[in-house]
Scaffold this motif. Structure first.
Motif, PDB file in Angstrom:
ATOM      1  N   GLU A 171       0.855  -1.402  -0.003  1.00  0.00           N
ATOM      2  CA  GLU A 171       0.002   0.140  -0.050  1.00  0.00           C
ATOM      3  C   GLU A 171       0.719   1.266   0.021  1.00  0.00           C
ATOM      4  O   GLU A 171       0.449   2.181  -0.819  1.00  0.00           O
ATOM      5  N   VAL A 172       1.959   1.225   0.749  1.00  0.00           N
ATOM      6  CA  VAL A 172       2.767   2.420   0.748  1.00  0.00           C
ATOM      7  C   VAL A 172       3.649   2.663  -0.367  1.00  0.00           C
ATOM      8  O   VAL A 172       3.515   3.834  -1.180  1.00  0.00           O
ATOM      9  N   ALA A 173       3.905   1.406  -1.135  1.00  0.00           N
ATOM     10  CA  ALA A 173       4.664   1.645  -2.327  1.00  0.00           C
ATOM     11  C   ALA A 173       3.664   1.993  -3.425  1.00  0.00           C
ATOM     12  O   ALA A 173       3.976   3.073  -4.259  1.00  0.00           O
ATOM     13  N   ALA A 174       2.439   1.525  -3.655  1.00  0.00           N
ATOM     14  CA  ALA A 174       1.535   1.795  -4.636  1.00  0.00           C
ATOM     15  C   ALA A 174       1.091   3.342  -4.321  1.00  0.00           C
ATOM     16  O   ALA A 174       0.901   4.081  -5.435  1.00  0.00           O
ATOM     17  N   ARG A 175       0.838   3.827  -3.243  1.00  0.00           N
ATOM     18  CA  ARG A 175       0.440   5.194  -2.978  1.00  0.00           C
ATOM     19  C   ARG A 175       1.452   6.195  -3.370  1.00  0.00           C
ATOM     20  O   ARG A 175       1.187   7.041  -3.908  1.00  0.00           O
TER      21      ARG A 175
END
Length: 347
Positions: free
Chosen positions: A82-86
């Motif tokens: 989620e952190v990388a995608a955001r």
């Protein structure tokens, strides 16, 4: 409800400029962009990102399927994803298969209907999967996580399951264990368990030892001592076991201790995954640690490269053997193990 034209009028700009402030803010002068965003805030206007993304033939969404959210392995992976995608302007759509291979096709079909830009999947069996056969006919990029398929053209990210368990088995052998077994959930629910069993068998054979048949539990992460009991009794009883995941190992340690047995005094228990909960137990869990955060981050980076049309060739990530108190040397003199009922032993 306010619309884009109302925002443009309040900001004193054209509708096209207002639209550009949301879709391509870098192309709009800072002071103009500020006026548009301030007007949008005052009017409680939110741009329709979905409509804009569909016009651009992209939704900026990644579909993710994992077996369960109960296992911290998948929770930590998802958090890193989620952190990388955001950071790259993407969002995740997450669903679970509940270790049910029959649900996988249905789940993937639903995510494809939502026009996700790519898929990150952990499936039951990568070598016998209806899902992968279906995705071969689709244009949607996909990446497997933790699975280790035989087909080299299927992109995947994770550790080398065979090599990891082979190392864990050699560690037990070096401590003096010769009667080592392996405990897993149903092999139909996890090709990772099958590969880990292969690594155990290979290490045992390499040292001239006899590998034992896999001890399967009815549930993937919960041990039932009755399934293991026959392998503990007698002069040839097991002195150590490797569990195919940490939650199963933790559950087994609890069952053994409730039966009056000592870990590792009567039986050494090794896990696989390296979840943080293993540190908090007594005895602390000896386990094979997977780089869960790096796996999640790499999964997003690799999938985004595939979405851009690239063809990355991910390599297995390194595992690590984390020693704990649940593993020790075998008993010097092995006695027949019998189930001891603590209540009966109480004077």
């Amino acid at each position: 409800m306010a619309d884009l034209l109302s925002v443009a009028k309040l900001a004193g700009v054209s509708r096209a400029t207002a639209a550009r402030a949301f879709s391509s803010p870098e192309l709009v002068r800072p002071e103009t962009r500020h006026k548009v965003l301030e007007a949008a805030h005052r009017l409680a206007f939110r741009p329709n990102n979905v409509a804009r993304q569909l016009r651009a033939q992209t939704t900026k969404m990644i579909g993710v399927m994992v077996p369960s959210l109960d296992n911290p392995v998948f929770a930590e992976q998802l958090q890193a994803m989620e952190v990388a995608a955001r950071a790259s302007g993407y969002s995740l759509i997450v669903t679970t298969s509940e270790y049910d291979a029959s649900r996988e096709s249905e789940i993937v079909e639903e995510m494809l209907r939502q026009r996700v830009d790519g898929l990150v999947l952990t499936i039951a069996d990568a070598d016998r999967s209806e899902v992968l056969a279906k995705l071969h006919r689709e244009v949607c990029p996909y990446l497997l996580v933790y699975n280790q398929p035989e087909a080299a053209d299927i992109p995947t990210i994770g550790v080398d399951n065979r090599a990891a368990v082979a190392e864990a088995t050699r560690h037990l052998i070096a401590l003096g264990h010769h009667r080592i077994g392996m405990v897993a959930g149903s092999l139909l629910q996890s090709d990772r368990a099958r590969l880990r069993y292969e690594g155990y068998r290979q290490a045992m054979c390499d040292h001239g030892l006899t590998p034992r048949p896999l001890i399967e539990m009815p549930r993937h992460t919960q041990a039932e001592l009755a399934c293991l009991e026959p392998e503990l009794s007698g002069h040839d009883g097991l002195t150590a076991v490797i569990c195919t995941n940490d939650l199963l190992a933790i559950s087994l340690i609890g069952e053994l201790q409730r039966s009056g047995r000592s870990v590792p005094g009567d039986l050494s228990v090794m896990g696989f995954d390296g979840i943080n909960l293993g540190h908090c137990l007594y005895p602390s869990l000896s386990t094979v640690e997977q780089p869960r955060v790096e796996i999640g981050r790499s999964a997003v980076q690799i999938l985004l490269a595939m979405i851009r049309g690239e063809t990355p060739q991910p390599l297995p990530l390194p595992h690590a053997l984390r020693e704990g108190e649940s593993v020790g040397a075998p008993p010097t003199s092995r006695q027949v193990l019998v189930t001891r009922n603590p209540q009966r032993n109480t004077p």
